[in-house]
Design an enzyme around this catalytic site. Structure first.
Site, PDB file in Angstrom:
ATOM      1  N   THR A   7      -1.633   5.626   2.549  1.00 62.69           N
ATOM      2  CA  THR A   7      -2.853   4.816   2.525  1.00 62.69           C
ATOM      3  C   THR A   7      -2.860   3.856   3.709  1.00 62.69           C
ATOM      4  O   THR A   7      -1.834   3.311   4.086  1.00 62.69           O
ATOM      5  CB  THR A   7      -2.927   4.012   1.216  1.00 62.69           C
ATOM      6  OG1 THR A   7      -2.896   4.912   0.108  1.00 62.69           O
ATOM      7  CG2 THR A   7      -4.189   3.176   1.138  1.00 62.69           C
TER       8      THR A   7
ATOM      9  N   LEU B 101       0.855  -1.179   0.000  1.00 66.73           N
ATOM     10  CA  LEU B 101       0.000   0.000   0.000  1.00 66.73           C
ATOM     11  C   LEU B 101       0.892   1.231   0.000  1.00 66.73           C
ATOM     12  O   LEU B 101       1.957   1.230   0.629  1.00 66.73           O
ATOM     13  CB  LEU B 101      -0.903   0.036   1.239  1.00 66.73           C
ATOM     14  CG  LEU B 101      -1.993  -1.027   1.369  1.00 66.73           C
ATOM     15  CD1 LEU B 101      -2.769  -0.806   2.663  1.00 66.73           C
ATOM     16  CD2 LEU B 101      -2.940  -1.006   0.174  1.00 66.73           C
ATOM     17  N   ASP B 102       0.462   2.281  -0.688  1.00 63.36           N
ATOM     18  CA  ASP B 102       1.217   3.526  -0.660  1.00 63.36           C
ATOM     19  C   ASP B 102       1.344   4.028   0.774  1.00 63.36           C
ATOM     20  O   ASP B 102       0.459   3.787   1.617  1.00 63.36           O
ATOM     21  CB  ASP B 102       0.520   4.601  -1.506  1.00 63.36           C
ATOM     22  CG  ASP B 102       0.533   4.271  -2.992  1.00 63.36           C
ATOM     23  OD1 ASP B 102       1.347   3.429  -3.405  1.00 63.36           O
ATOM     24  OD2 ASP B 102      -0.279   4.860  -3.725  1.00 63.36           O
ATOM     25  N   GLN B 103       2.401   4.746   1.043  1.00 62.25           N
ATOM     26  CA  GLN B 103       2.662   5.226   2.406  1.00 62.25           C
ATOM     27  C   GLN B 103       1.488   5.988   3.020  1.00 62.25           C
ATOM     28  O   GLN B 103       1.140   5.750   4.178  1.00 62.25           O
ATOM     29  CB  GLN B 103       3.928   6.087   2.423  1.00 62.25           C
ATOM     30  CG  GLN B 103       4.347   6.512   3.827  1.00 62.25           C
ATOM     31  CD  GLN B 103       5.710   7.196   3.842  1.00 62.25           C
ATOM     32  OE1 GLN B 103       6.307   7.448   2.790  1.00 62.25           O
ATOM     33  NE2 GLN B 103       6.213   7.490   5.012  1.00 62.25           N
TER      34      GLN B 103
ATOM     35  N   ARG C 131      -5.579   6.198  -7.277  1.00 65.75           N
ATOM     36  CA  ARG C 131      -5.330   7.631  -7.120  1.00 65.75           C
ATOM     37  C   ARG C 131      -5.340   8.331  -8.476  1.00 65.75           C
ATOM     38  O   ARG C 131      -5.929   9.404  -8.645  1.00 65.75           O
ATOM     39  CB  ARG C 131      -3.998   7.858  -6.402  1.00 65.75           C
ATOM     40  CG  ARG C 131      -3.959   7.254  -5.017  1.00 65.75           C
ATOM     41  CD  ARG C 131      -2.553   7.194  -4.432  1.00 65.75           C
ATOM     42  NE  ARG C 131      -2.018   8.523  -4.171  1.00 65.75           N
ATOM     43  CZ  ARG C 131      -0.810   8.754  -3.675  1.00 65.75           C
ATOM     44  NH1 ARG C 131       0.004   7.729  -3.420  1.00 65.75           N
ATOM     45  NH2 ARG C 131      -0.397   9.981  -3.442  1.00 65.75           N
TER      46      ARG C 131
END
Length: 233
Positions: A63, A59-61, A161
């Protein structure tokens, strides 16, 4: 920032990653979910030295939400194969700026990543990018924001996103992709209103389907304020 353990056995682990934590270490040297998991398993199972941590997806930081990890290389291989085949089902919640024209739908785009800038963009020529598919439906509508359920069938970097921003519906707090204001995580760092709400996978040894729901954290912006103020406030 401490991840919440949602499921654990001898083969795999599902945690609720807090926003602001890296999934995997990078050149910054910041703490990551992988290093946290390694420390947790050393202590829990009294295993000094190196321990195996298989990160199945990231997961993106900024998120939050459910992340699947493996305790053994055999389990990691089987779970990674499910991921490559699109057999692992992930459901996200997002709060976006603006409103949707329809109650539900599906998007198909072609995405290209600029690795130097760590940004992704939509390209019109399918030969230039990788296909990205996601279905969506509206869960809640406010005067300035909309809550969506998102089900990606591909796993491209920054996919949801970029697909939302490309339609003029940036995720709340996502200044990288055009949101008009920032959000803060529980530790005061930057977060976006994107949460991996549920993950379903086939257990690597038992063969049964495991479905895990990750509760939204305390910094999730679904509050009366989020639904009554415009995103530019």
């Amino acid at each position: 920032m401490t991840p919440e353990i949602l499921y654990e056995d001898n083969h795999c682990l599902v945690v609720n990653k807090p926003a602001g934590m890296l999934s995997q270490g990078d050149e910054t040297g910041e703490p990551s979910l992988v290093t946290w998991t390694a420390d947790y398993w050393r202590e829990r199972y009294n295993k000094p030295g190196n321990v195996y941590v298989g990160l199945i997806h990231r997961l993106d930081q900024p998120t939050s939400g459910a992340v699947l990890l493996a305790r053994t290389s055999k389990a990691a291989g089987r779970l990674a194969e499910q991921f490559r085949k699109g057999e692992i089902v992930k459901v996200y919640w997002a709060i976006v700026e603006g409103s949707m024209d329809e109650p539900e739908g599906e998007w198909v785009d072609y995405l290209e990543k600029d690795r130097d800038a760590n940004r992704v963009r939509v390209v019109t020529d399918e030969g230039e990018g990788k296909v990205a598919r996601a279905s969506w439906k509206v869960l809640r509508v406010g005067p300035a924001v909309t809550k969506l359920e998102l089900r990606p069938s591909t796993g491209r970097s920054h996919q949801l996103r970029v697909q939302l921003a490309g339609r003029g519906k940036p995720i709340l707090g996502d200044r990288k992709y055009g949101a008009s204001r920032m959000l803060r995580a529980e530790d005061g760092e930057y977060r976006i209103a994107l949460h991996a709400h549920e993950i379903s996978f086939t257990h690597p040894t038992r063969g049964e389907v495991i479905s895990i729901v990750a509760p939204v954290p305390g910094d999730w912006p679904e509050s009366s304020r989020a639904w009554s103020e415009s995103p530019s406030d």
